[in-house]
Design a protein around this motif. Sequence first.
Motif, mmCIF file in Angstrom:
data_model
loop_
_atom_site.group_PDB
_atom_site.id
_atom_site.type_symbol
_atom_site.label_atom_id
_atom_site.label_comp_id
_atom_site.label_asym_id
_atom_site.label_seq_id
_atom_site.Cartn_x
_atom_site.Cartn_y
_atom_site.Cartn_z
ATOM 1 N N LYS A 1 27.936 38.881 57.231
ATOM 2 C CA LYS A 1 28.625 39.469 56.196
ATOM 3 C C LYS A 1 28.739 41.028 56.102
ATOM 4 O O LYS A 1 29.836 41.732 56.169
ATOM 5 C CB LYS A 1 28.342 39.356 54.586
ATOM 6 C CG LYS A 1 29.119 39.916 53.510
ATOM 7 C CD LYS A 1 28.468 39.689 52.154
ATOM 8 C CE LYS A 1 29.049 40.017 50.946
ATOM 9 N NZ LYS A 1 28.456 39.939 49.807
ATOM 10 N N ASP B 1 32.095 43.314 57.052
ATOM 11 C CA ASP B 1 32.352 44.378 56.204
ATOM 12 C C ASP B 1 32.819 45.833 56.919
ATOM 13 O O ASP B 1 33.828 46.348 56.273
ATOM 14 C CB ASP B 1 31.179 44.808 55.218
ATOM 15 C CG ASP B 1 31.562 45.747 54.055
ATOM 16 O OD1 ASP B 1 32.801 46.025 53.807
ATOM 17 O OD2 ASP B 1 30.627 46.420 53.394
ATOM 18 N N HIS C 1 36.549 31.016 56.988
ATOM 19 C CA HIS C 1 35.281 31.020 56.619
ATOM 20 C C HIS C 1 34.879 29.465 57.029
ATOM 21 O O HIS C 1 35.120 28.497 56.494
ATOM 22 C CB HIS C 1 35.138 30.973 54.993
ATOM 23 C CG HIS C 1 35.504 32.247 54.495
ATOM 24 N ND1 HIS C 1 34.627 33.080 54.188
ATOM 25 C CD2 HIS C 1 36.572 32.710 54.145
ATOM 26 C CE1 HIS C 1 35.159 34.335 53.461
ATOM 27 N NE2 HIS C 1 36.391 34.053 53.375
ATOM 28 N N TRP D 1 31.655 36.456 48.866
ATOM 29 C CA TRP D 1 32.299 37.706 49.546
ATOM 30 C C TRP D 1 33.046 38.555 48.633
ATOM 31 O O TRP D 1 33.728 39.819 48.778
ATOM 32 C CB TRP D 1 33.312 37.215 50.773
ATOM 33 C CG TRP D 1 32.808 36.780 51.832
ATOM 34 C CD1 TRP D 1 32.201 35.397 51.833
ATOM 35 C CD2 TRP D 1 32.582 37.379 53.075
ATOM 36 N NE1 TRP D 1 31.685 35.163 53.352
ATOM 37 C CE2 TRP D 1 31.980 36.425 54.009
ATOM 38 C CE3 TRP D 1 32.814 38.534 53.604
ATOM 39 C CZ2 TRP D 1 31.610 36.754 55.280
ATOM 40 C CZ3 TRP D 1 32.564 39.063 54.898
ATOM 41 C CH2 TRP D 1 32.007 37.871 55.667
ATOM 42 N N SER E 1 37.815 42.851 49.143
ATOM 43 C CA SER E 1 38.044 41.170 49.488
ATOM 44 C C SER E 1 39.204 40.651 48.712
ATOM 45 O O SER E 1 39.623 39.623 49.382
ATOM 46 C CB SER E 1 36.647 40.523 48.707
ATOM 47 O OG SER E 1 36.450 39.171 49.117
#
Length: 376
Positions: free
Chosen positions: A103, A107, A124, A132, A138
């Motif tokens: 993550k 990001d 995913h 998320w 997001s």
Amino acid sequence: MGKSSFKIKRLSFLAVVCTVMLFIVYRTAKYQYYQAERDKKWSIWGEKTEAYTSTSYKLKGLPRGIIHDTSDFELKPLWGSRKRVTVCSNRHLLAVPVGITQKDNVDVMVQKFLSSNFTIILFHYDGNVNEWWDLNWSSRAIHIAAQNQTKWWFAKRFLHPDIVSVYDYIFLWDEDLGVEHFTPSRYIEIIKEEGLEISQPALDPESTDIHHRITVRARMKKVHRRVYELRGSTKCSDESQGPPCTGFVEGMAPVFSRAAWYCTWHLIQNDLIHGWGMDMKLGYCAQGDRTKNVGVVDSEYVVHQAIQTLGGSSQDTTKVSNPKTTAKRHHPTAFDSRTEIRRQSAWELQVFKKRWNQAVAEDRRWVNDMRVTKSA
């Protein structure tokens, strides 16, 4: 007087006939031109379309002007758009398979691409989408979840050419790439200048697990299209015409033009989800000479961290490069998902090679313009 009058009348009649014929020819030519322009407008690639004529009987209940044969991933508001025409404002697409353990890295990557006006799609593969939503971008991304599926599985099913035809370039990247030295907008400028239909950013020499020397960054260059290697089993020289010496990018960070992706999507095998062997054939989708239209961009480069989590537990992020050494770290009777994935990938590679060779043998009209050498 009688003969002279008759000649004048006949000439007048012929003039009228010629005028009518010229008018008919003009109207016919104008109509044909109008139809040709409509066909170009209908073609998703800006060329004369054959798709409509081949499927028009299925659409005969609709007037042509009402049919939209393309789409995009642009998010639309539920209200407030009545007074303006909405068009896709993002010209490029980034699609990344992601797991929650990556993550933080994703990001950083996504924020760079959003600042360059990209549409973002996250695939995913662990099914975890909810964790998320705390990231401020997001809600601007497209989230697609399917448990334990690969990048190529997602791409084949959700990046159909009709859907992504509005995007100039498609970035189909892995999640474990460091982008500290990468600027998307500058990268786009370079591949446009260089005429690269298929490309990838170079890999920092300090990257983990580099497979092909051609992908390593050349510090003094902006772009390179071939590598020279006189040692080892693979010899690369100016005579080399194919992978891994030239016309090659690796599957971790490929970038495709619209036309190249149209070809590549058709190359992806629906049932071979790991994509092994496909990188060696991507040059056939380069819309011309792959030694010129395929390249590695050195001035905008990434770091390959080689962290794979697909198919493993959230704690197991070790890259498997040798199944034998991996087996030693586990109990002999324990199930090793990494080794099984590699075995499946190797099997798919053999199937893909067999299919390619069979397709070449059966298609008598296909001509191999690449003149591939042994090094390919």
